[in-house]
Scaffold this active site. Structure first.
Site, mmCIF file in Angstrom:
data_model
loop_
_atom_site.group_PDB
_atom_site.id
_atom_site.type_symbol
_atom_site.label_atom_id
_atom_site.label_comp_id
_atom_site.label_asym_id
_atom_site.label_seq_id
_atom_site.Cartn_x
_atom_site.Cartn_y
_atom_site.Cartn_z
ATOM 1 N N PHE B 243 0.821 -1.221 0.000
ATOM 2 C CA PHE B 243 0.000 0.000 0.000
ATOM 3 C C PHE B 243 0.849 1.264 0.000
ATOM 4 O O PHE B 243 0.363 2.328 0.356
ATOM 5 C CB PHE B 243 -0.968 0.019 1.194
ATOM 6 C CG PHE B 243 -1.669 -1.284 1.434
ATOM 7 C CD1 PHE B 243 -2.484 -1.830 0.457
ATOM 8 C CD2 PHE B 243 -1.502 -1.981 2.621
ATOM 9 C CE1 PHE B 243 -3.125 -3.046 0.657
ATOM 10 C CE2 PHE B 243 -2.139 -3.200 2.829
ATOM 11 C CZ PHE B 243 -2.955 -3.741 1.846
ATOM 12 N N ILE B 468 2.849 -6.965 -4.628
ATOM 13 C CA ILE B 468 2.485 -6.603 -3.257
ATOM 14 C C ILE B 468 1.075 -7.090 -2.929
ATOM 15 O O ILE B 468 0.411 -6.578 -2.033
ATOM 16 C CB ILE B 468 2.644 -5.089 -3.018
ATOM 17 C CG1 ILE B 468 1.684 -4.278 -3.885
ATOM 18 C CG2 ILE B 468 4.078 -4.666 -3.303
ATOM 19 C CD1 ILE B 468 1.699 -2.777 -3.556
ATOM 20 N N GLY B 469 0.656 -8.093 -3.693
ATOM 21 C CA GLY B 469 -0.693 -8.621 -3.520
ATOM 22 C C GLY B 469 -1.600 -8.204 -4.655
ATOM 23 O O GLY B 469 -2.759 -8.592 -4.737
ATOM 24 N N THR B 470 -1.014 -7.395 -5.561
ATOM 25 C CA THR B 470 -1.789 -6.789 -6.634
ATOM 26 C C THR B 470 -2.061 -7.738 -7.785
ATOM 27 O O THR B 470 -2.931 -7.484 -8.596
ATOM 28 C CB THR B 470 -1.007 -5.582 -7.173
ATOM 29 O OG1 THR B 470 0.367 -5.985 -7.306
ATOM 30 C CG2 THR B 470 -1.060 -4.425 -6.210
ATOM 31 N N PRO B 635 -8.717 -9.778 -15.692
ATOM 32 C CA PRO B 635 -9.991 -9.312 -15.123
ATOM 33 C C PRO B 635 -10.196 -9.685 -13.655
ATOM 34 O O PRO B 635 -10.713 -8.890 -12.880
ATOM 35 C CB PRO B 635 -11.046 -9.990 -16.005
ATOM 36 C CG PRO B 635 -10.345 -10.297 -17.279
ATOM 37 C CD PRO B 635 -8.908 -10.569 -16.914
ATOM 38 N N GLN B 641 -8.525 -5.812 -7.258
ATOM 39 C CA GLN B 641 -7.890 -4.539 -6.933
ATOM 40 C C GLN B 641 -8.939 -3.468 -6.627
ATOM 41 O O GLN B 641 -8.813 -2.711 -5.669
ATOM 42 C CB GLN B 641 -7.027 -4.060 -8.106
ATOM 43 C CG GLN B 641 -5.662 -4.655 -8.132
ATOM 44 C CD GLN B 641 -4.830 -4.115 -6.979
ATOM 45 O OE1 GLN B 641 -4.969 -4.523 -5.827
ATOM 46 N NE2 GLN B 641 -3.985 -3.156 -7.261
ATOM 47 N N LYS B 704 -3.988 0.955 -18.203
ATOM 48 C CA LYS B 704 -3.664 2.196 -17.480
ATOM 49 C C LYS B 704 -3.239 1.981 -16.031
ATOM 50 O O LYS B 704 -2.767 2.900 -15.380
ATOM 51 C CB LYS B 704 -4.876 3.116 -17.499
ATOM 52 C CG LYS B 704 -5.087 3.807 -18.843
ATOM 53 C CD LYS B 704 -6.272 4.749 -18.754
ATOM 54 C CE LYS B 704 -6.356 5.680 -19.934
ATOM 55 N NZ LYS B 704 -7.510 6.589 -19.803
ATOM 56 N N GLY B 705 -3.456 0.808 -15.487
ATOM 57 C CA GLY B 705 -3.084 0.591 -14.076
ATOM 58 C C GLY B 705 -4.275 0.824 -13.174
ATOM 59 O O GLY B 705 -5.016 1.797 -13.317
ATOM 60 N N GLU B 708 -4.566 2.135 -7.763
ATOM 61 C CA GLU B 708 -5.004 3.245 -6.913
ATOM 62 C C GLU B 708 -6.447 3.670 -7.126
ATOM 63 O O GLU B 708 -7.153 4.008 -6.176
ATOM 64 C CB GLU B 708 -4.088 4.461 -7.141
ATOM 65 C CG GLU B 708 -3.064 4.613 -6.070
ATOM 66 C CD GLU B 708 -1.648 4.292 -6.511
ATOM 67 O OE1 GLU B 708 -0.734 4.713 -5.805
ATOM 68 O OE2 GLU B 708 -1.445 3.621 -7.538
#
Lengths: 330, 741
Positions: B243, B468-470, B635, B641, B704-705, B708
C-alpha cells in the site's frame, strides 16, 4: 515478555494456595488477554498457574438455575441450548464480543478478569495508575474515546471491556469462588469494583481466590422473551463497545412487571442502578418512561473530552434497547 | 495444447496456491543455521535527548550478543545523500542510532541482538533509558500556518493556477466555501516490516527484505555500507501487503545489515505492530475549497488549498490540490499547497497519495454546491465535465468518465433518487445515496525484463518488480504467455530479486504498464528469433512472411488466422539448433507521443448508506464503482484490486484514524484492535464495472493501471450519501457515529 515459570494446576485448593502465597504469580485459563499483556510487558508474572485442566468445564442445571463452569468457553456457553433458550440475553452478549477464534479459547471465568482496553494501560511509554500505581492517569486529559463516564475517579477513568459481564449483571448472576479460606458466593454487582484510589484492583476478590462457576438464577428466565443486547461500536465486528446496553423486561401485556438495564463501555464495571430500573415497575412501556430510566442511569455522568458524546449516546441507546426489548427485537 | 489467448480472460492467481498453502515465504520466514534475532528498542518520548542509556542488565542475560545504541553503533556513512532512496523527499535523512537526539515518538534508539527472539525481546525491556524531554508539537490544526514546499530536484511541481479565481469567486452568483480535515492514517499491511540478512560464507549478504522495490533497498544498503551490488543481493518474492509502506526502506533493514556486519552473523529484525506506527503514514491534511458558480451550476471559480503535515527533517509532498482543475471545466482555478513541520516521522505515499485526500474534500464540496444550486449532483458533474486537461490544454489520451457515470448510474438506479435529504427511511434507518468521481494517473516508467524460452517450450521471464498482492505474478505470466502463444503453465514469472533486470518501484499504479510493456518487448524479441528459425525450417510455410504477418498461438508461429500454416516453437528451435533463446530488454515510455496527452484513469462511485437516526451508526449497503482504466489485462485480479480499493475507501470514510496524544506526541491506537480497519461485517454489496476504454497512447498494452483508482472517490461518495440520508454534513474523516449525534 519476561521469563516465567509455568505450572499446571490439578486441584482448585492447591492452585489457590500457590497464587495467594506468591504476589507475582497469576492464573491463566484461555490466555486471550494475559498473554497479550505479557508480550506488551504490561503484566510481568514470574509464575503462571494454568487452570485449564481443572474439572470446571460443565454447564449444568442446579436447584438455583443454570450453572456455568468457570472453564466453559465463551463459544460453548453462547451456543449451549439451555443458555440460548432460557438466557438468550447472555448468548447474544457473548456473541457480540471478540471474534469466533477468541471465543473458542476464552473461558467464562476468565471473561470476568479481562483488563481494560484503555490505550495508556497498554502503552508502557505513558503513565497509567492502573498499570503503575501512582504514575498518574494519562487518559483524563488525553485521548479517552474508550474510557468511562460513570463512577470514574481522579486516578482512573478506565472501563471494563466485557460484553458477557454486562448481561451477567442484568441477569443478577452470582459468582462462586474458592480461596484459601474456603468457598463463598459473590453477587455479580459486588464482583467488580470502581477505581477509587486503587485502580490497579479490578475486582473484590482476595489474593488466590479462583472463580469456579457462575450461577444464572432461575428467575432470570422471565427475561427470555423481551430482551436485547445493543452494542454500539466503531465497526460492525471485532471492536470494543463505545456503549452497550443489556435490557431485559418482564411484561404483563404492556405493563412492566420488572426491568433490568445494565450498561457496558461506560464504567470500571458493568453499570446497573436498581432505583432506575424500579422507575419502570408497574409502568407502561412508553418512550417517556424509558427516557426517565435513561436520565436516571446517566445521572452524574461526566465526560472527559473525546468520550463526552457517550453520555448522550448511552441515553439514546437505553431508550432504543428497551424499545427493542418490548418489541421482541433482539 | 491449452488456450493461449489470456489477456482479458479471467484466470486464478498463479501464486494463489503457494500463498494459501504457506509455500510462499515472506521476508521474516527465511531461515539459515546460526540465525540471530534483533529486537528494536523504541523511544518513549517524541522530542528531546537521551541522557543515559544503560544496557548492562540486558547484556548480562544469557543469549544476548550485543545491544547497539547511539553510544556504540557504527556510523557507516556521513552524508545524507548516502541514505537517499528512490522515494525520499528533500531533506535530511533519518539515520538510526547516530545520535542521542529524539525526533519522533517510537524512534528506534537501540537494537538488541540475541540467539532467540524471545530473549532479545525480554532483554530490550531491561535496557534503562533516561531522557531530557521537550514538548513536542504534533497538532496540525493548532497553528494551521504552513510554508510552501521546496521545488526542484525532488520532482515536486507546485500546483498551477489559471485565470483569476479570487475575482471570479467574488462575482459569482453562487458561492460556497468549506474546510475539510482528515487524521493521519497508517498503511497497516498484514505483514510486519522485516529483514533477514544472511551472511554467506564468502562474506556476501543475502538480504530478504519486505520492500516494494528490491533495487531500492539494494541501492540504500550498498550506498550506506560501501558495498558493491554483488555483495548485497536483495530478495523479496512475496509481500503481505504494501500500500506504499514499502516504497522506502524501513529502519529494520538498516539495523539488520548493520548488526550482521558488526557481529558477522546472520540477523533477522522484525518490527512489532506497535512499531509499524513509527514510520511513514498518510499525512493529516487540512483543506479549504471555495467554489463560485452560476445559478444553473456552471463553475466560475475553483479555489483549493491544502496544508499537510511533514516531519522536521524531510519535506514530504503529494499532489492534493491539482485534481479538481483537471476534472472540471472552469476558467479560474487557484491552488495552494503548504506544509507544516511537526515532531512526527515523515509521511509516506499511501494508496492514491494526494488524490484520495484532495478528491475526498473536493468531491464533497461539489456535492454541497449541488444542493445550493438545486441540481442533481451527477448532473452538476456532467454540466462541468472537462473535455481536456485545462491546465496544459492537452487532450486526454482517453477519458471514458461519461461512460462511468452513465453505466454506474444505470446499474445503481440513480434515476430514482429523490432530491431532498432525509427522504428515504426504513424504520429507524435513514437511507441516502451519494456519488463522487475519482481520478488517478496512468504512467509508464522505464523498466527491464528478461525472457528465456527453452527448447522444451518452457518460458521463464524475470524482472525485479514486486507483487504486493496486486497480482503482478498473474498479469505478467498472462502477458508473456500470450505474446509467445503458450499456455499459462508453460510460463514462470520471477520477480523480487536484484539479480533480475531492474524494474521501477512497485507503486503509482504503473507496474502493468511499465513492467508489462518490458515483458511484452522481451518476449517479442524472443518471438522474432523463433520466427527467424521457423522460416528456416525445411519447406517452411512461413518462408516468405514478415514478422508482422504472423502470430503466436497454441505453441506455434503461424500466418495470422491460418491454422494450417504453423511451425511449432519446438520444431523451429530444434531446426535452429539452440537449447534456449534468451533476450533482455529495457523498455522506455514513448515520451514524444505520451507528452502530447494527459493520461489518467477515472471512476464514478455510487453509494447507498443507511444511518441509524438516533444512534448514528452507518452501514454502507451498496457500492457501484465504474472504472475507466484502459485495457483490462487480468480481469479477476483487476476486479480484486478495485474491490480492495472500495473496501479501503469504506474503512477510510468511516473508521481509520491514527490518533495522536499531542501531550506525548504519540500515536495511541497503535494496534489492530484500536486502529479500526473495515472487517467483513462492514462490507456488503460491491459491484465493479470496467467500462470500455481504448488507448494506444499510454503504453503498448493499452492498460492504465488499477492499483489506486479503486479507493479514490469512495470516501466522498459515502459522506455525500450520509448527507443525503441525514441532512448532516461531516467534513472531518472518519465519519464516526459521534459526529452524527
Amino acid at each position: 515478555m519476561n521469563s516465567f515459570s509455568y505450572t499446571r494446576a490439578d486441584a482448585v485448593e492447591t492452585a489457590s494456595r500457590e497464587v495467594s502465597n506468591n504476589q507475582t504469580a497469576q492464573f491463566v485459563a484461555g490466555g486471550t488477554n494475559i498473554l497479550d499483556l505479557m508480550k506488551y510487558n504490561v503484566e510481568r508474572p514470574t509464575r503462571l498457574v494454568d487452570l485449564t485442566r481443572l474439572p470446571l468445564k460443565e454447564i449444568e442445571d442446579t436447584d438455583k438455575g443454570l450453572r456455568l463452569g468457570a472453564l466453559a468457553t465463551n463459544a460453548t456457553t453462547a451456543y449451549d441450548e439451555r443458555v440460548e433458550e432460557r438466557y438468550p440475553l447472555l448468548s447474544k452478549a457473548i456473541l457480540a464480543g471478540a471474534s469466533a477464534q477468541l471465543r473458542n479459547m476464552a473461558t467464562d471465568g476468565g471473561n470476568l478478569f479481562q483488563r481494560t482496553r484503555c490505550y495508556y494501560f497498554y502503552d508502557t511509554a505513558t503513565p497509567c495508575n492502573k498499570r503503575e500505581p501512582g504514575s498518574g492517569c494519562s487518559a483524563i486529559n488525553g485521548y479517552n474515546r474508550v474510557c468511562g463516564i460513570l463512577g470514574t475517579s481522579e486516578s482512573c477513568i478506565a472501563t471494563h471491556p466485557s460484553d458477557m459481564c454486562v448481561a451477567l449483571a442484568a441477569l443478577k448472576a452470582t459468582v462462586n469462588v474458592t480461596g484459601t479460606e474456603g468457598e463463598r458466593t459473590v453477587e455479580f454487582a459486588d464482583f467488580h469494583r470502581l477505581p477509587g484510589n486503587e485502580p490497579e484492583r479490578d475486582n473484590n476478590l482476595k489474593p488466590g481466590e479462583i472463580v469456579t462457576s457462575i450461577d444464572l438464577p432461575a428467575d432470570g428466565e422471565r427475561f427470555a422473551k423481551n430482551f436485547t443486547y445493543l452494542k454500539l461500536r466503531d465497526r460492525a465486528s471485532y471492536a470494543f463497545a463505545l456503549v452497550s446496553v443489556a435490557a431485559a423486561l418482564d411484561l404483563d401485556g404492556d405493563t412492566i412487571k420488572e426491568a433490568r438495564v445494565a450498561l457496558g463501555g461506560v464504567a470500571h464495571k458493568p453499570w446497573r442502578k436498581p432505583e432506575a430500573e424500579d422507575l419502570l415497575k408497574g409502568q407502561k412501556a412508553t418512550k417517556e418512561n424509558f427516557e426517565r430510566v435513561a436520565a436516571s442511569l446517566l445521572e452524574g455522568a461526566k465526560g472527559f473530552g473525546s468520550n463526552t458524546f457517550k453520555i448522550e449516546l448511552a441515553k439514546r441507546a437505553i431508550v432504543r434497547a428497551l424499545t427493542m426489548a418490548v418489541n421482541g427485537q433482539h | 495444447m491449452a488456450a493461449t489467448t489470456h489477456i482479458g480472460r479471467s484466470t486464478r492467481r498463479v501464486d494463489g496456491r503457494a500463498k494459501v498453502t504457506g509455500e510462499a515465504k515472506y521476508a521474516a520466514e527465511f531461515n539459515t543455521p546460526g540465525l540471530t534475532y534483533g529486537y528494536v528498542i523504541s523511544s518513549d518520548i517524541a522530542k528531546g535527548k537521551i541522557t543515559k542509556i544503560d544496557a548492562s542488565d540486558a547484556l548480562s542475560l544469557p543469549g544476548v550478543l550485543q545491544v547497539f545504541t547511539h553510544e556504540n553503533a557504527p556510523r557507516p556513512a556521513y552524508f545524507d545523500r548516502k541514505f537517499k532512496d528512490d522515494d525520499s523527499p528533500v531533506g535530511e535523512k533519518f539515520k538510526p542510532l547516530y545520535s542521542a537526539e529524539i525526533q519522533f515518538s517510537m524512534q528506534p534508539i537501540g537494537l538488541v541482538v540475541a540467539d532467540s527472539f524471545e530473549v532479545a525481546r525480554y532483554a530490550a525491556s531491561l535496557v534503562k533509558v533516561e531522557y531530557k524531554a521537550e514538548t513536542p508539537e504534533t497538532n496540525l490544526r493548532k497553528k494551521p500556518k504552513g510554508h510552501k514546499a521546496p521545488t526542484g530536484k525532488t520532482g515536486f511541481t507546485p500546483p498551477k493556477s489559471r485565470g483569476n479565481a479570487a475575482k471570479a469567486y467574488k462575482n459569482a452568483e453562487v458561492q460556497f466555501e468549506a474546510e475539510y480535515y482528515h487524521m493521519p492514517e497508517h498503511h497497516n499491511p498484514m505483514e510486519m516490516f522485516a529483514s533477514t540478512v544472511i551472511v554467506e560464507e564468502d562474506g556476501k549478504l543475502k538480504i530478504y527484505d519486505k520492500t516494494q522495490g528490491v533495487a531500492n533497498s539494494q541501492t540504500y544498503v550498498t550506498n550506506i555500507f560501501g558495498l558493491s551490488k554483488e555483495e548485497a543481493r536483495v530478495i523479496n518474492p512475496y509481500m503481505g501487503g504494501g500500500f506504499g509502506s514499502g516504497l522506502r526502506p524501513q529502519y529494520q533493514l538498516y539495523l539488520a545489515v548493520m548488526a550482521a556486519r558488526e557481529l558477522n552473523r546472520s540477523v533477522r529484525v522484525v518490527l512489532t505492530r506497535e512499531q509499524m506506527f513509527s514510520f511513514g503514514h498518510r499525512p493529516a491534511t487540512l483543506q479549504t475549497v471555495s467554489l463560485g458558480a452560476t445559478k444553473d451550476g456552471l463553475l466560475q471559480a475553483i479555489k483549493h488549498e491544502a496544508l499537510g503535515e511533514t516531519s522536521r527533517f524531510e519535506e514530504y509532498t503529494e499532489v492534493v490540490v491539482n485534481w479538481a482543475g483537471m476534472l472540471y471545466h472552469c476558467d479560474n482555478v487557484e491552488l495552494g499547497y503548504y506544509l507544516r513541520n511537526l515532531d512526527t516521522y515523515t509521511p509516506l505515499d499511501m494508496r492514491a497519495p494526494g488524490s484520495v485526500t484532495g478528491i475526498a474534500a473536493f468531491e464533497t464540496a461539489i456535492d454541497e454546491l449541488s444542493y445550493k444550486v438545486g441540481i442533481d449532483p451527477l448532473e452538476l458533474r456532467l454540466k462541468n465535465y472537462a473535455e481536456k486537461n485545462e491546465f496544459e490544454g492537452k487532450p486526454f489520451s482517453s477519458k471514458e468518465l461519461r461512460a462511468c457515470y452513465a453505466q454506474g448510474a444505470a446499474r445503481f438506479g440513480w434515476a430514482k433518487r429523490p432530491a431532498q435529504p432525509r427522504s428515504m427511511r426504513e424504520g429507524t434507518k435513514l437511507i441516502g445515496w451519494g456519488v463522487a468521481t475519482g481520478m488517478w494517473d496512468a504512467q509508464q516508467q522505464k523498466s527491464a525484463a528478461k525472457a528465456n524460452l527453452s527448447v522444451d517450450g518452457k518460458l521463464v521471464v524475470g524482472s525485479s518488480t514486486a507483487d504486493i498482492g496486486t497480482g503482478t505474478y498473474t498479469a505478467m505470466t498472462m502477458i508473456a504467455a500470450e505474446t509467445l502463444g503458450l499456455p499459462l503453465d508453460a510460463v514462470t514469472f520471477k520477480l523480487g530479486d536484484t539479480t533480475l533486470p531492474v524494474a521501477p518501484l512497485e507503486g503509482g499504479s504503473w507496474t502493468v504498464a511499465s513492467v508489462g510493456s518490458a515483458v511484452k518487448e522481451a518476449c517479442e524479441a524472443v518471438a522474432k528469433k523463433v520466427f527467424k528459425m521457423a522460416k528456416d525450417v525445411k519447406d517452411s510455410p512461413l518462408s516468405g512472411a514478415s514478422f508482422d504477418e504472423v502470430e503466436f498461438v497454441e505453441g506455434k508461429v503461424q500466418l495470422k488466422g491460418d491454422y494450417s500454416s504453423g511451425v511449432s516453437i519446438v520444431e523451429a528451435m530444434r531446426a535452429g539448433e539452440v537449447n534456449f533463446i534468451e533476450e533482455e530488454t529495457t523498455t522506455m515510455p514513448n515520451m514524444l507521443k505520451q507528452m502530447q496527452y494527459a493520461r489518467n484513469t477515472h471512476s464514478a462511485v455510487f453509494v447507498e448508506v443507511e444511518v441509524d437516526e438516533d444512534l448514528g451508526q452507518i452501514c454502507v449497503r451498496r457500492v457501484v464503482s465504474a472504472i475507466a482504466g484502459g485495457r483490462v489485462i487480468s480481469p479477476k485480479t483487476a476486479r480484486s484490486q478495485i474491490l480492495g480499493g472500495v473496501v479501503w475507501g469504506i474503512s477510510m470514510a468511516l473508521e481509520e484514524e491514527s490518533v495522536l496524544d499531542h501531550h506525548f506526541g504519540r500515536f495511541m491506537n497503535h494496534n489492530l484492535a484500536e486502529y479500526h480497519v473495515a472487517v467483513n461485517a462492514d462490507i456488503h454489496d460491491i459491484d465493479v464495472i470496467f467500462v470500455e476504454e481504448h488507448d494506444d497512447i499510454v503504453n503498448p498494452l493499452g492498460a492504465k493501471g488499477l492499483g489506486e483508482i479503486g479507493i479514490v472517490g469512495v470516501a466522498a461518495a459515502i459522506g455525500n450519501a450520509v448527507y443525503h440520508a441525514t441532512g448532516k454534513r461531516v467534513r472531518e474523516l472518519p465519519i464516526t457515529l459521534d459526529k452524527l449525534l
